[in-house]
Write a protein that holds these residues in place. Structure first.
Motif, short mmCIF file in Angstrom:
data_model
loop_
_atom_site.label_atom_id
_atom_site.label_comp_id
_atom_site.label_asym_id
_atom_site.label_seq_id
_atom_site.Cartn_x
_atom_site.Cartn_y
_atom_site.Cartn_z
N ASP A 2 -14.88 18.26 -19.01
CA ASP A 2 -13.47 18.61 -18.81
C ASP A 2 -13.34 19.99 -18.17
N GLU A 3 -14.21 20.90 -18.56
CA GLU A 3 -14.17 22.26 -17.99
C GLU A 3 -14.47 22.25 -16.49
N ILE A 4 -15.51 21.52 -16.10
CA ILE A 4 -15.85 21.50 -14.68
C ILE A 4 -14.80 20.75 -13.87
N ILE A 5 -14.22 19.72 -14.45
CA ILE A 5 -13.14 19.00 -13.77
C ILE A 5 -11.96 19.93 -13.55
N ALA A 6 -11.61 20.71 -14.57
CA ALA A 6 -10.49 21.66 -14.44
C ALA A 6 -10.79 22.68 -13.35
N THR A 7 -12.03 23.17 -13.30
CA THR A 7 -12.42 24.13 -12.25
C THR A 7 -12.30 23.50 -10.87
N LEU A 8 -12.81 22.30 -10.71
CA LEU A 8 -12.76 21.61 -9.42
C LEU A 8 -11.33 21.30 -8.99
N ALA B 39 -8.67 22.96 -9.88
CA ALA B 39 -8.02 24.22 -9.51
C ALA B 39 -8.40 24.63 -8.09
N LEU B 40 -9.63 24.37 -7.71
CA LEU B 40 -10.10 24.74 -6.37
C LEU B 40 -9.55 23.79 -5.29
N SER B 41 -9.21 22.58 -5.68
CA SER B 41 -8.76 21.60 -4.69
C SER B 41 -7.29 21.75 -4.34
#
Length: 132
Positions: free
Chosen positions: A121-127, A129-131
């Motif tokens: 979930d953390e990496i999905i949120a980071t990705l 946010a970047l998209s």
């Protein structure tokens, strides 16, 4: 192909695979290793499964999701069958000790999976946010 409906339904392996969302190959493998034997065979030799077989396969799928080995899966299935039977004599202290051990392992494995999910979930949120 279902020949009956309800608790007495008979399914070929393809329908069992569809209902369980598992592959034919996996179901055949479970037959080969003794986890899920078909309830019967057609005149042509095709595997035939019942609603009880489907329930067992769904239980196998749940156990597999926690990463238990095939040997552990067989042992867990045996424990469940033993404790759900009408035979009170089969409910021995040894069976309960094994059950407690598997329960502890299942809880530990679930916790580990929850940790993996949180990291995902953390990496999905980071990705995400970047998209933007």
């Amino acid at each position: 192909m279902t020949t009956e409906q309800g608790p007495n339904m008979i399914m070929h392996i393809g329908e069992l695979a569809e209902k369980s969302k598992m592959s034919l190959r996996t179901i055949r493998h479970y037959d080969e290793v003794g986890l899920l034997k078909p309830s019967g065979r057609s005149e042509g030799g095709f595997r035939l499964y019942t609603a009880d077989d489907l329930d067992r396969l769904l239980l196998i799928r749940q156990i597999k999701a926690l990463g238990f080995s095939l040997e552990d899966m067989a042992d867990i299935l045996h424990i469940i069958q033993t404790l759900q039977s009408d035979n009170a004599a089969a409910d021995t202290p040894g069976t309960r000790v094994k059950l407690d051990g598997y329960l502890e392992q299942a809880l530990e494995r679930r916790t580990k999976l929850q940790d993996y999910l949180a990291r995902g979930d953390e990496i999905i949120a980071t990705l995400e946010a970047l998209s933007r």
